[in-house]
Design an enzyme around this catalytic site. Structure first.
Site, mmCIF file in Angstrom:
data_model
loop_
_atom_site.group_PDB
_atom_site.id
_atom_site.type_symbol
_atom_site.label_atom_id
_atom_site.label_comp_id
_atom_site.label_asym_id
_atom_site.label_seq_id
_atom_site.Cartn_x
_atom_site.Cartn_y
_atom_site.Cartn_z
ATOM 1 N N ASN A 9 0.867 -1.175 0.000
ATOM 2 C CA ASN A 9 0.000 0.000 0.000
ATOM 3 C C ASN A 9 0.910 1.232 0.000
ATOM 4 O O ASN A 9 1.477 1.575 1.024
ATOM 5 C CB ASN A 9 -0.901 -0.025 1.252
ATOM 6 C CG ASN A 9 -1.750 1.233 1.370
ATOM 7 O OD1 ASN A 9 -1.799 2.052 0.454
ATOM 8 N ND2 ASN A 9 -2.427 1.379 2.506
ATOM 9 N N LYS A 11 0.159 4.227 -0.269
ATOM 10 C CA LYS A 11 -0.476 5.435 0.310
ATOM 11 C C LYS A 11 -0.250 6.637 -0.632
ATOM 12 O O LYS A 11 -0.295 6.456 -1.840
ATOM 13 C CB LYS A 11 0.031 5.679 1.731
ATOM 14 C CG LYS A 11 -0.154 4.431 2.607
ATOM 15 C CD LYS A 11 -0.030 4.665 4.065
ATOM 16 C CE LYS A 11 -0.247 3.346 4.793
ATOM 17 N NZ LYS A 11 -0.189 3.479 6.250
ATOM 18 N N HIS A 102 -9.715 1.460 5.104
ATOM 19 C CA HIS A 102 -8.422 1.650 5.768
ATOM 20 C C HIS A 102 -8.616 2.644 6.926
ATOM 21 O O HIS A 102 -9.385 3.603 6.816
ATOM 22 C CB HIS A 102 -7.394 2.187 4.772
ATOM 23 C CG HIS A 102 -5.995 2.122 5.316
ATOM 24 N ND1 HIS A 102 -5.520 3.037 6.223
ATOM 25 C CD2 HIS A 102 -5.000 1.238 5.110
ATOM 26 C CE1 HIS A 102 -4.280 2.707 6.549
ATOM 27 N NE2 HIS A 102 -3.933 1.616 5.887
ATOM 28 N N GLU A 104 -6.895 5.008 7.959
ATOM 29 C CA GLU A 104 -6.618 6.415 7.637
ATOM 30 C C GLU A 104 -7.829 7.069 6.973
ATOM 31 O O GLU A 104 -8.079 8.254 7.166
ATOM 32 C CB GLU A 104 -5.358 6.505 6.747
ATOM 33 C CG GLU A 104 -4.092 6.272 7.557
ATOM 34 C CD GLU A 104 -2.930 5.683 6.789
ATOM 35 O OE1 GLU A 104 -2.981 5.627 5.551
ATOM 36 O OE2 GLU A 104 -1.955 5.267 7.450
ATOM 37 N N GLY A 183 2.386 2.714 10.958
ATOM 38 C CA GLY A 183 3.329 3.822 10.811
ATOM 39 C C GLY A 183 4.083 4.179 12.085
ATOM 40 O O GLY A 183 4.719 5.226 12.156
ATOM 41 N N SER A 220 3.357 -1.688 10.503
ATOM 42 C CA SER A 220 4.814 -1.662 10.715
ATOM 43 C C SER A 220 5.513 -2.955 10.289
ATOM 44 O O SER A 220 6.499 -3.360 10.912
ATOM 45 C CB SER A 220 5.147 -1.316 12.174
ATOM 46 O OG SER A 220 4.752 0.003 12.459
HETATM 47 P P1 13P Z 1 2.811 0.792 7.804
HETATM 48 O O1 13P Z 1 3.380 -0.480 7.237
HETATM 49 O O2 13P Z 1 3.508 2.008 7.311
HETATM 50 O O3 13P Z 1 2.712 0.711 9.297
HETATM 51 O O4 13P Z 1 1.325 0.924 7.249
HETATM 52 C C1 13P Z 1 0.486 -0.165 7.339
HETATM 53 C C2 13P Z 1 -0.710 0.119 6.542
HETATM 54 O O5 13P Z 1 -1.460 1.021 6.856
HETATM 55 C C3 13P Z 1 -0.940 -0.690 5.342
HETATM 56 O O6 13P Z 1 -2.213 -0.493 4.837
#
Ligand code: 13P
Length: 263
Positions: A9, A11, A102, A104, A183, A220
């Site tokens: 992902n 982002k 998600h 976020e 994250g 993470s």
């Molecule tokens: P990270 O791997 O940066 O923690 O993000 C995980 C995530 O949100 C994948 O969709």
């Protein structure tokens, strides 16, 4: 979906298509070379989907374990919805998977469980595979409410699929992504993730009678800890955020190599 699944992902990154092309080709070339290994799904920002789909079709058409996913979509297939992207558009581009719900998006766009339920149904209706994200925040985990939170999310997000939906046939991916692990560099202990996966599996089996599903962990994940997750039979794969584009995509190749060794 025979092997483990690794989803990248991206982002809101990278900043240019030039960089996106480099990351994408590096991962696809690796998959082409090995011709086995994990099923890889790359979910770039919308604007890169079409040109990456062209690269996939022209340079990597023999690869059937390398797919494109979107990070979100709208819940209608067409209409006057300024700024939105429909599941139908994604399908026509050659995209096969869509991340839905998600954390976020739940947080920054106030996406409710009702919105997520509608998006999930729209994705399945058009024949794409949804990657539904669920997970608790830190205070819910500390209070021991994480199972209850995830149960409620699943019940609300899958609610349109209960009546005559034919989910025996449809494919679904659920990603357990505890918010406190996203994250932050603090990942969930694989044993705790397994416990949650067992819990989710029971709900999907018993309450929703869904058989064709995969359960992933996200939060993470990187080349240093992926081994601990992929070794668990209950964990079908991982959803990788930051590490999928770290070091110009190099960490993602390391992740793919580790996954290959475990198969
Ligand atoms: P990270 O791997 O940066 O923690 O993000 C995980 C995530 O949100 C994948 O969709």
């Amino acid at each position: 979906m025979k092997n483990k699944i690794i989803i990248a992902n991206w982002k809101m990154a990278p900043n240019s298509f030039k960089e996106a092309r480099v990351f994408f080709r590096a991962a696809a070339n690796y998959a082409k070379k090995t011709q086995k290994g994990a099923e890889i799904i790359v979910a770039p920002p919308f604007v890169y989907l079409e040109p990456l789909s062209k690269i996939l079709n022209s340079e990597f058409y023999i690869l059937n374990s390398f797919k494109l996913g979107a990070q979100d979509c709208f819940w209608e297939q067409q209409g006057a919805y300024t700024g939105e992207i429909s599941p139908l558009m994604l399908k026509n581009l050659g995209c096969e998977y869509v991340i839905v719900g998600h954390s976020e998006r739940r947080k920054y766009y106030n996406e409710t469980d009702e919105i997520i339920a509608k998006k999930l149904k729209a994705v399945l209706d058009i024949g794409l595979t949804p990657i539904l994200c669920v997970g608790e925040n830190l205070s819910e985990r500390k209070k021991g409410r994480h199972f209850n939170v995830v149960k409620k999310q699943l019940e609300k997000n899958l609610k349109y699929l209960t009546m005559n939906y034919g989910l025996e046939k449809a494919a679904l991916i659920v990603a357990y992504e505890p918010i406190w692990a996203i994250g932050t560099g603090i990942f969930c202990n694989p044993k705790d993730a397994v416990e949650m996966h067992r819990f989710i599996k029971n709900i999907l089996n018993l309450k929703f009678k869904i058989k064709n599903f995969k359960l992933l962990y996200g939060g993470s994940v990187d080349s240093k800890n992926i081994d601990g997750f992929l070794r668990q039979p209950e964990i079908d794969g991982v959803l990788v955020g930051g590490a999928s584009i770290k070091e110009g995509g190099k960490d993602f190749i390391k992740i793919l190599k580790i996954a290959d060794k475990l198969l």
